[in-house]
Design a protein around this motif. Structure first.
Motif, PDB file in Angstrom:
ATOM      1  N   VAL A  13       0.937  -1.248  -0.121  1.00 45.66           N
ATOM      2  CA  VAL A  13      -0.011  -0.116   0.179  1.00 45.66           C
ATOM      3  C   VAL A  13       0.773   1.260   0.122  1.00 45.66           C
ATOM      4  O   VAL A  13       2.031   1.122  -0.033  1.00 45.66           O
ATOM      5  CB  VAL A  13      -0.906   0.146   1.388  1.00 45.66           C
ATOM      6  CG1 VAL A  13      -1.858  -1.179   1.324  1.00 45.66           C
ATOM      7  CG2 VAL A  13      -0.323   0.173   2.583  1.00 45.66           C
ATOM      8  N   PHE A  14       0.486   2.372  -0.371  1.00 45.44           N
ATOM      9  CA  PHE A  14       1.026   3.760  -0.295  1.00 45.44           C
ATOM     10  C   PHE A  14       0.592   4.229   1.142  1.00 45.44           C
ATOM     11  O   PHE A  14      -0.469   4.517   1.330  1.00 45.44           O
ATOM     12  CB  PHE A  14       0.626   4.496  -1.292  1.00 45.44           C
ATOM     13  CG  PHE A  14       1.087   4.116  -2.714  1.00 45.44           C
ATOM     14  CD1 PHE A  14       2.472   4.336  -3.048  1.00 45.44           C
ATOM     15  CD2 PHE A  14       0.304   3.771  -3.713  1.00 45.44           C
ATOM     16  CE1 PHE A  14       2.938   4.271  -4.192  1.00 45.44           C
ATOM     17  CE2 PHE A  14       0.700   3.440  -4.966  1.00 45.44           C
ATOM     18  CZ  PHE A  14       2.178   3.571  -5.075  1.00 45.44           C
ATOM     19  N   ASN A  15       1.843   4.412   1.905  1.00 46.53           N
ATOM     20  CA  ASN A  15       1.423   4.901   3.407  1.00 46.53           C
ATOM     21  C   ASN A  15       1.472   6.681   3.283  1.00 46.53           C
ATOM     22  O   ASN A  15       2.412   6.926   3.272  1.00 46.53           O
ATOM     23  CB  ASN A  15       2.411   4.376   4.302  1.00 46.53           C
ATOM     24  CG  ASN A  15       2.488   5.130   5.529  1.00 46.53           C
ATOM     25  OD1 ASN A  15       1.314   5.704   5.883  1.00 46.53           O
ATOM     26  ND2 ASN A  15       3.328   4.892   6.355  1.00 46.53           N
TER      27      ASN A  15
ATOM     28  N   LEU B 274       6.104   8.683   0.586  1.00 51.90           N
ATOM     29  CA  LEU B 274       6.202   8.373  -0.977  1.00 51.90           C
ATOM     30  C   LEU B 274       7.408   8.409  -1.400  1.00 51.90           C
ATOM     31  O   LEU B 274       8.017   9.576  -1.999  1.00 51.90           O
ATOM     32  CB  LEU B 274       5.151   9.384  -1.719  1.00 51.90           C
ATOM     33  CG  LEU B 274       4.827   8.751  -3.152  1.00 51.90           C
ATOM     34  CD1 LEU B 274       4.262   7.655  -3.273  1.00 51.90           C
ATOM     35  CD2 LEU B 274       4.019   9.842  -3.638  1.00 51.90           C
ATOM     36  N   ASP B 275       8.219   7.351  -1.298  1.00 48.46           N
ATOM     37  CA  ASP B 275       9.679   7.531  -1.792  1.00 48.46           C
ATOM     38  C   ASP B 275       9.792   7.772  -3.356  1.00 48.46           C
ATOM     39  O   ASP B 275       8.617   7.557  -4.110  1.00 48.46           O
ATOM     40  CB  ASP B 275      10.275   6.346  -1.284  1.00 48.46           C
ATOM     41  CG  ASP B 275      11.553   6.534  -0.784  1.00 48.46           C
ATOM     42  OD1 ASP B 275      12.275   7.683  -1.081  1.00 48.46           O
ATOM     43  OD2 ASP B 275      12.298   5.716   0.056  1.00 48.46           O
ATOM     44  N   GLU B 276      11.061   8.021  -3.726  1.00 48.58           N
ATOM     45  CA  GLU B 276      11.195   8.151  -5.213  1.00 48.58           C
ATOM     46  C   GLU B 276      10.887   6.889  -6.171  1.00 48.58           C
ATOM     47  O   GLU B 276      10.469   7.194  -7.302  1.00 48.58           O
ATOM     48  CB  GLU B 276      12.682   8.825  -5.383  1.00 48.58           C
ATOM     49  CG  GLU B 276      12.877   9.338  -6.762  1.00 48.58           C
ATOM     50  CD  GLU B 276      11.966  10.159  -7.547  1.00 48.58           C
ATOM     51  OE1 GLU B 276      11.742  10.316  -8.446  1.00 48.58           O
ATOM     52  OE2 GLU B 276      11.717  11.090  -6.457  1.00 48.58           O
ATOM     53  N   HIS B 277      11.339   5.818  -5.461  1.00 52.57           N
ATOM     54  CA  HIS B 277      11.246   4.624  -6.461  1.00 52.57           C
ATOM     55  C   HIS B 277       9.313   4.304  -6.478  1.00 52.57           C
ATOM     56  O   HIS B 277       9.125   3.555  -7.156  1.00 52.57           O
ATOM     57  CB  HIS B 277      11.927   3.430  -5.829  1.00 52.57           C
ATOM     58  CG  HIS B 277      11.302   3.058  -4.522  1.00 52.57           C
ATOM     59  ND1 HIS B 277      11.855   3.361  -3.363  1.00 52.57           N
ATOM     60  CD2 HIS B 277      10.575   1.800  -4.210  1.00 52.57           C
ATOM     61  CE1 HIS B 277      11.014   2.987  -2.275  1.00 52.57           C
ATOM     62  NE2 HIS B 277      10.452   1.756  -2.718  1.00 52.57           N
TER      63      HIS B 277
ATOM     64  N   PHE C 264       2.529   5.652  -8.098  1.00 54.85           N
ATOM     65  CA  PHE C 264       1.614   6.309  -7.733  1.00 54.85           C
ATOM     66  C   PHE C 264       0.882   7.047  -8.958  1.00 54.85           C
ATOM     67  O   PHE C 264      -0.318   7.145  -8.790  1.00 54.85           O
ATOM     68  CB  PHE C 264       2.058   7.072  -6.352  1.00 54.85           C
ATOM     69  CG  PHE C 264       1.014   8.025  -5.900  1.00 54.85           C
ATOM     70  CD1 PHE C 264       0.220   7.394  -4.944  1.00 54.85           C
ATOM     71  CD2 PHE C 264       0.807   9.307  -6.534  1.00 54.85           C
ATOM     72  CE1 PHE C 264      -0.873   8.266  -4.439  1.00 54.85           C
ATOM     73  CE2 PHE C 264      -0.245  10.127  -5.848  1.00 54.85           C
ATOM     74  CZ  PHE C 264      -1.065   9.423  -4.631  1.00 54.85           C
ATOM     75  N   ILE C 265       1.602   7.982  -9.522  1.00 51.08           N
ATOM     76  CA  ILE C 265       1.201   8.740 -10.565  1.00 51.08           C
ATOM     77  C   ILE C 265       0.327   7.747 -11.580  1.00 51.08           C
ATOM     78  O   ILE C 265      -0.372   8.266 -12.112  1.00 51.08           O
ATOM     79  CB  ILE C 265       2.319   9.375 -11.059  1.00 51.08           C
ATOM     80  CG1 ILE C 265       2.849  10.566 -10.204  1.00 51.08           C
ATOM     81  CG2 ILE C 265       1.716  10.316 -12.570  1.00 51.08           C
ATOM     82  CD1 ILE C 265       4.055  11.518 -10.643  1.00 51.08           C
ATOM     83  N   ASP C 266       0.943   6.745 -12.132  1.00 51.78           N
ATOM     84  CA  ASP C 266       0.393   5.936 -13.013  1.00 51.78           C
ATOM     85  C   ASP C 266      -0.952   5.404 -12.981  1.00 51.78           C
ATOM     86  O   ASP C 266      -1.926   5.163 -13.846  1.00 51.78           O
ATOM     87  CB  ASP C 266       1.199   4.700 -13.387  1.00 51.78           C
ATOM     88  CG  ASP C 266       2.728   5.156 -14.284  1.00 51.78           C
ATOM     89  OD1 ASP C 266       2.794   6.314 -14.629  1.00 51.78           O
ATOM     90  OD2 ASP C 266       3.761   4.378 -14.125  1.00 51.78           O
TER      91      ASP C 266
END
Length: 494
Positions: free
Chosen positions: A99-101, A477-480, A485-487
């Protein structure tokens, strides 16, 4: 499945139920498009799922006819195969998912706490693929002790005489109390009888460990004389507990370790400290608030220290006990130690994390937890400005998306009153509440609906609702993770 065959009774051609005709199972499985499903999920599972799906479709169509609704055309083979593919995919999707935290809590207990650095991930992968010398001394060719794999590093980093590992800090406290104080008293200040996540309470763990809790002082004030007056023949241990998740302010008094240690020594009993979220370095050198380190605690006179591996330390879930060699030896002989011990994957992950601490100047770039905690607000600000218009385009006019400053927190009981400047997205609903009231209707919950849509994405997005807005803190939301996330924002338009 009546007799193990796929072509029985009404399944010989098309399944017929009154005027309802559905494709037969054997026709579905013989279709070339189904070959991919059988190759991926196996023939048995595909067959059973197809039968269940056809039965559900038949029931729905029959119910529709009984209700007097217009008769729907039965789906053809491609349509049923599409549903079958989705059903198989859903049935085989792991319940444990990334998940995105974006909650703003870095060490989020419900989201798995610390993320492991690359060195630990690679070590775990290697341990999954190979037999390892978990309890085998390569030099002597004899059975070894799994604690030896990491003990030398722990002693180097903490200044302790010995160490042992169990599966979490609650287990470490339980094992310590059961070994040192079973049937005897443990003196603890009333102001330190904490409850942390999952209803873990110090008094309860005392009972389970077979120790007798001896409370001293009051909730807000405890003096050295309180400990001195409580010490007696039945005292087995004096204990201090890190006040996770809360802080007492105002008219307060607590006995610090350097003051209590001489009293425990005079009384002839060990002094234990449950640090909870233990750190091995002074966080102030990285611009973070100070948190007492394990080394400081040992140097301050503690005979035993327990702490977590998956909080500020930044490693895998485990509980670590360090301290006097004679006490650690007793703990390791306790039969509970075997029940609470860790496996090779935990040790494989922990060793490279501990090794990173040998280069404290490189720690912020190599240790994932510290990198997230020390990210400058400007980095999240730039990311928020990039993502805000993309999120706005995905959500449309029903919502207003803004890039705003906010505050993150460390989490998991570490420095509970300290916050970290951050940046993220604040999403508010464009709802005409007056119009809804004038029409005599209850307004819907657009933020709740948006939360649900974000959780339904391939990688669920977890934020927090406060002040009539959905807050998405971008600190974690780390760089990798950014591009992934954007996609998936485009899926919000559906």
């Amino acid at each position: 499945m009546s007799n193990g065959t796929e072509n029985t009774g009404a399944e010989a051609g098309n399944v017929e139920a009154g005027a309802i005709r559905l494709p037969a199972v054997h026709l579905l499985l013989s279709d070339p498009a189904c070959a991919e499903l059988i190759a991926e999920y196996g023939r048995v599972q595909t067959l059973e799922t197809a039968r269940l799906l056809l039965a559900e479709l038949r029931s729905l169509m029959l119910a529709s006819r009984r209700d007097g609704a217009a008769m729907q055309a039965a789906p053809d083979i491609p349509a049923v195969l599409t549903q079958l593919r989705e059903r198989l995919r859903a049935n085989n999707r792991s319940p444990l998912r990334p998940v995105f935290n974006l909650t703003g809590t870095v060490l989020h207990t419900n989201l798995g706490r610390a993320l492991l650095p690359d060195a630990a991930v690679q070590a775990v992968t290697e341990a999954l693929r190979w037999p390892m010398n978990l309890e085998w001394d390569i030099e002597t060719g004899k059975r070894g002790d799994r604690d030896n794999l990491i003990e030398e590093l722990l002693l180097e980093l903490t200044g302790a005489e010995a160490a042992t590992i169990v599966n979490n800090n609650a287990a470490a406290v339980l094992l310590m109390l059961n070994t040192i104080a079973q049937g005897k008293e443990v003196i603890v200040s009333r102001g330190e009888l904490v409850e942390i996540g999952g209803a873990f309470r110090i008094p309860d763990i005392m009972t389970r460990a077979g120790a007798v809790l001896r409370e001293v002082g009051s909730t807000n004030r405890t003096h050295l004389k309180d400990y001195a007056e409580a010490a007696g023949p039945q005292t087995a241990l004096m204990m201090k507990v890190h006040c996770s998740n809360y802080a007492i302010t105002g008219f307060t008094k607590s006995v610090e370790l350097p003051e209590l240690a001489p009293l425990a020594k005079k009384a002839g009993v060990p002094l234990a400290v449950d640090l909870g979220s233990g750190t091995l370095v002074d966080l102030e050198q990285y611009g973070l608030p100070h948190e007492t380190t394990v080394r400081e605690t040992i140097a301050g006179g503690a005979d035993l220290v327990t702490f977590s591996g998956d909080k500020l330390l930044g490693g895998p879930q485990c509980g670590i006990i360090v301290g006097r060699a004679d006490l650690i030896a007793q703990i390791k002989k306790n039969p509970l130690k075997r029940a609470l011990r860790v496996g090779k994957l935990t040790l494989a992950a922990l060793e490279p994390v501990l090794a990173l601490y040998r280069a404290p100047d490189l720690l912020p770039e190599r240790l994932t937890t510290l990198r997230l905690l020390t990210r400058p607000a400007s980095a999240m600000h730039a990311l928020a400005q990039e993502i805000a218009p993309l999120m706005q385009a995905a959500l449309g006019a029903q919502y207003q998306v803004q890039s705003e400053a906010m505050m993150s927190q460390i989490g998991s009981g570490a420095l509970p009153v300290d916050q970290l400047p951050s940046y993220g997205l604040v999403i508010r609903a464009n709802v005409d509440k007056a119009a809804g009231k004038n029409a005599g209707q209850r307004t819907s919950n657009p933020l709740g609906a948006l939360e649900q849509r974000l959780r339904a994405l391939p990688v669920p997005v977890i934020g927090r609702v406060a002040q009539d807005a959905l807050w998405l803190d971008l600190r974690c939301l780390d760089e990798h993770q950014r591009q992934r996330f954007i996609d998936q924002l485009a899926l919000l338009r559906a």
